[in-house]
Enzyme design. Structure first.
Site, mmCIF file in Angstrom:
data_model
loop_
_atom_site.group_PDB
_atom_site.id
_atom_site.type_symbol
_atom_site.label_atom_id
_atom_site.label_comp_id
_atom_site.label_asym_id
_atom_site.label_seq_id
_atom_site.Cartn_x
_atom_site.Cartn_y
_atom_site.Cartn_z
ATOM 1 N N GLY A 171 -100.193 45.771 11.075
ATOM 2 C CA GLY A 171 -99.218 44.736 10.793
ATOM 3 C C GLY A 171 -99.350 43.587 11.766
ATOM 4 O O GLY A 171 -99.976 43.707 12.830
ATOM 5 N N CYS A 172 -98.748 42.459 11.411
ATOM 6 C CA CYS A 172 -98.863 41.265 12.245
ATOM 7 C C CYS A 172 -98.157 41.471 13.584
ATOM 8 O O CYS A 172 -98.738 41.239 14.649
ATOM 9 C CB CYS A 172 -98.313 40.054 11.497
ATOM 10 S SG CYS A 172 -96.681 40.295 10.767
ATOM 11 N N TYR A 173 -96.886 41.912 13.546
ATOM 12 C CA TYR A 173 -96.168 42.132 14.812
ATOM 13 C C TYR A 173 -96.853 43.206 15.659
ATOM 14 O O TYR A 173 -97.044 43.012 16.862
ATOM 15 C CB TYR A 173 -94.719 42.530 14.541
ATOM 16 C CG TYR A 173 -93.818 41.430 14.033
ATOM 17 C CD1 TYR A 173 -93.627 40.259 14.758
ATOM 18 C CD2 TYR A 173 -93.132 41.573 12.832
ATOM 19 C CE1 TYR A 173 -92.770 39.258 14.295
ATOM 20 C CE2 TYR A 173 -92.275 40.576 12.366
ATOM 21 C CZ TYR A 173 -92.099 39.429 13.100
ATOM 22 O OH TYR A 173 -91.253 38.447 12.653
#
EC number: 1.2.1.38
Lengths: 344, 344, 344, 344
Positions: free
Chosen positions: D147-149
């Site tokens: 995921g991005c985070y």
């Protein structure tokens, strides 16, 4: 005086609440929605503790019985359907949509692509360009509040059209609007990631405000006028600028033209004319009911450039609607509208 | 081939680095500044580990000795002073400022408000509108890279001017630009809090790109042309849109005009013509060297609306400069420029 | 009552004008600048026809003679130099800078990097966190208006610090501010093209508001407290959010904590507490004097997350200054401050 | 090598096209949609003349037969349903959704609120944090792209977790993301007028990336870890910043910690560590695959602040997906990814 507002889930309705909640003479009696009943602060948390009414369903009889004026902050077609319930009843009606603005039904059909309201309603509805139609507005019981683009364009063009110093065939309006004008319904075209860092042109020669502008210009001109009109989307929330190009019939310099504008608008508190060499920017009217105007006549080309700016939700919608309500009820036209531009 | 870049502390210079650092045939040999020597990543942390050269002072002799081409990404007046050191030396010169673009010294004086470079330099400098001046560019040793607004306007107007289907007196250019065009020097007018949520018009009928556009249009037209030209500031970093209004001499429909554009630009990889009913938006070219064009002819008014968009730092500055360098060195015009638009 | 404003060329000064120009009890008697005298509408065209006074030079004797209160909307150091001219004179002083906030001179020296004002002035200056220091503010003749970050942070932390439900060593404040807080002086770091589409952290563990927050928290806590404090720049003009993380001494659920906040702030019209599951956003207070608070206690980690938002120019500067002026002059604390959030 | 992309109507899919269209070793063989077949340039006019394929329906057998790798740029749940058609077939699978990332089905159920894919698939799926799982990625046939985070957080935390210099109970991640992470489906919350000039916190202690971060941290830590995790929406299109707060077990100064990070990431071309006193900003990685890191240890509080930034669509999605594809096919990890940050 008591006001009812229908359609508060759009930005125009929200702006009516912002103005009327602090208005010295109007109070908001009720707010209405076609969707499920719920506290308005569910829609608009910024209203918490300030304005906590519940959005209720639309019951025209009850609204007529309880309020002095109803604001229709509903989209075109919805307004048209609603308006007949309030027509010739004991309530003043102010419609913010385009449904009552065009006098010719065929023109409405062509540009709005659906059926207009009854002719009898159209005939009676007064076009609410406050600065130019004040007497009729004062007597109106049903009012067509002008569109955002027409307001900016007409205030900017009126003096030179009425003075007949320009070629009426030469009018080009290059208009730019902030995004709030597109309403609050989710759509791909108004997503943040699509509009941010973007600048778009849309409805080239096809915007439904075209006949509204032409109708009023033709009245002033005394003969039919056709315009070229383009609309663009600026990545800002509020604000409209119209940059207008017209051919001067004979040479007049910038200062003389500015004098004409100054004089024309000297009695109108919401129109401000900039000095020579200075032009208004949209942020200079943000959150206020002002329309600011600047212009420059170019001796090289014999062409005049006129620039006008408004806040599309204020002078372009809710602000002018309240200004008209003030006039309709015999109040000071500025009542409740001494909202300074929020800068920066 | 070795390239020197002068003036990398502005955004145009930074963009040249972005392109040339991945260019298949050019390498960046040196970067120069008039201010103190320092690693360029002090100015631009985004270049860390990617391009870590030190900005050195400007020594024209050394630059001529070491490089094949020098890019002047310096402001007007500074370019003019520098260019004479490179003139008729063994190095190709590409100037991104306005100093070499106007053939008439008096016009330069009037619009730029200072003295032009020597006539001999002006005479030799080739105007680098890549799509329309390719042969001369191929032979040029000193090149005047076009301005951002002129690039967008001229690519949009060329087909109808050259085909003589419009009234040459009727040209109105309503131009809008992102903020990076104003450079990187701090000023009140380009502060975030002043421009954010704002939209301004500036230099009404006074922009120094006016004579540049008129000079090229007049050449195509075969007779002098004067335009009406307004420039606006959009709150985006990159992007120019020019919305142009011209009167058609006789009725031609949109599709025929689009065919003309398609045909005209079919051999030009960086110009894309939209289909009927579709108009380009500035974000669709962001970070790329494309110029996208759309148009609509309005039979109601006999007027044609042409819309063109570019990234002002790319096709409007560094991108076209590299495109021209490619042509000057006999390379494929797209070398190093296959940078796709960054969307969203 | 008559007010003088010094330093109207910054955004805080402009905001004082916006509020005081419509204030029911204060009028703006004079506005002052250290730079050349000029009409304020030259600086701020949005004030045209609304507030047209001329900025005059700073003559403390004249100001004392003519006005009841002077607002110093000047930067740190400038305020400190000015304040002594008004100290113990017949005028109330409200300073919006950081110069009167820290009681310990050494702390001021360390964080502000220059000399503090005289101890006698510091001793007498009252810290104007309106909701928590009301009695002293009512008696103050010289007032230190709180910083923007401290206002948001302290209003959010006060209930749990005073109730001693959290570990005082655990306080982390992750603060985010709009750009107007950086003032109106041109600098590379506040240019549009640098901040737009950007998000920066700055002054990590070094922000001068750190000791101001710690001083007040320590007072409430009854023992010295140290915090971890980071500040970020959001690409918006107005708005601060502080996201705060603290360790709960023992488990308490979100609803109980919200009850504590509701009760604490029930008599304070400018603090609004959100319901469980709802958090405030900065736009919900834009242009208003509200501080909105939300929170969530996480049983997984025993940690509490508190979120508060303000408009940095309003509750974080000019709004709270007027709120304090109201209290100092025995007026209703909300006088002139019924400005609704401008949404959207 | 031939690549198929499923789900190109979201921004992640669009970014895969931007990268792969210029990739030296992969070509885009086909693009697929669950909606009606249409040219992709109808969705994305910026692709005109660049990438003109038609979006076709999803036929897994055909995709397996024709391509070497399939990228699932589809939302959670959709990916999970699709992935079984490609599992143990002759094609490598790279899934950009969250469906393959959590090893524990119960955790998936709790945070994603629907059923996970089969355990057998989860067991085989390799977590694609390129810098830290390279060997397994090289052998993977099915890959869970992070995921991005989590990408931003884990790259920032890895060195201090693995070196065990911090208290594992103390990890707080205050994350901020641009809007493109929310996808391209119209919703009230992602409208321009709602997000512009706004800054929101959302999913406080409830974001579904929480278990993904904890799973990886726990592996590194050798014991279970729980974090406090908040997510905010920045009004920018691209970019994530994670500001992280951890308690140091014993005092270590900033320089020593930076040395640790420099050494850790010296062989990793896409992680850049800033010097002491300098912190990365999101715009410094826009459009690129970099993760930039800065940090500061505060001796006053014994706490360390770590800051990392990525472009959420690049290193946070499509960029890392291609980096992983490069590793899976034995290519240079940077192939096709030498895209410089687009600044400004």
């Amino acid at each position: 005086m008591k006001a009812a507002i229908i359609g508060t889930s759009g930005y125009g309705g929200g702006e009516l609440i912002r103005i009327l909640n602090n208005h010295p003479f109007f109070s908001i009696h009720s707010v209405h929605t076609a969707r499920e009943e719920r506290p308005i602060s569910f829609e608009y948390p910024h209203l918490t503790n300030i304005f906590e009414q519940v959005l209720t369903s639309i019951d025209p009889e009850k609204i007529v019985a309880e309020s002095d004026v109803v604001f229709l902050a509903t989209p075109s077609k919805v307004s048209g359907e609603l308006v007949e319930s309030f027509f010739h009843k004991d309530i003043k009606v102010i419609d913010l949509s385009g449904d009552l603005r065009l006098k010719e039904s065929d023109s409405y059909r062509k540009w709005y692509k659906h059926e207009p309201v009854a002719e009898s309603v159209l005939t009676e509805a007064v076009y609410g360009l406050s600065e130019w139609n004040r007497e009729k507005i004062a007597d109106a019981s049903i009012l067509a509040n002008p569109g955002c683009y027409p307001t900016a364009a007409l205030l900017g063009l009126a003096p030179v059209i009425k003075e007949k110093v320009i070629d009426p065939k030469s009018v080009i309006i290059d208009a730019k609007s902030g995004v709030s004008g597109a309403g609050r319904s989710p759509s791909l075209g108004t997503l943040y990631a699509e509009l941010n860092e973007n600048f778009k042109i849309y409805k080239v020669n096809e915007h439904q405000h075209t006949p509204e502008i032409e109708q009023q210009l033709s009245l002033w001109n005394g003969a039919e006028m056709k315009i070229t009109f383009s609309t663009h989307l600026i990545p800002v929330t509020r604000g409209i600028m119209t940059t207008m190009y017209v051919n001067l019939k004979k040479e007049i310099d910038t200062v003389k033209l500015l004098d004409l504008y100054e004089e024309t608008y000297s009695r109108h508190p919401f129109v401000r004319v900039r000095k020579k060499g200075i032009f208004p920017a949209v942020k200079e009217v943000k959150g206020s009911n002002y329309c600011d105007i600047g212009l420059h006549a170019d001796s090289r080309t014999g062409r005049l450039t006129i620039v006008s700016v408004i806040d599309n939700l204020m002078k372009g919608a809710a602000g002018q609607a309240v200004q008209n309500a003030n006039i309709m009820f015999g109040l000071d036209e500025t009542a409740g509208l001494n909202l300074m531009p929020l800068y920066p």
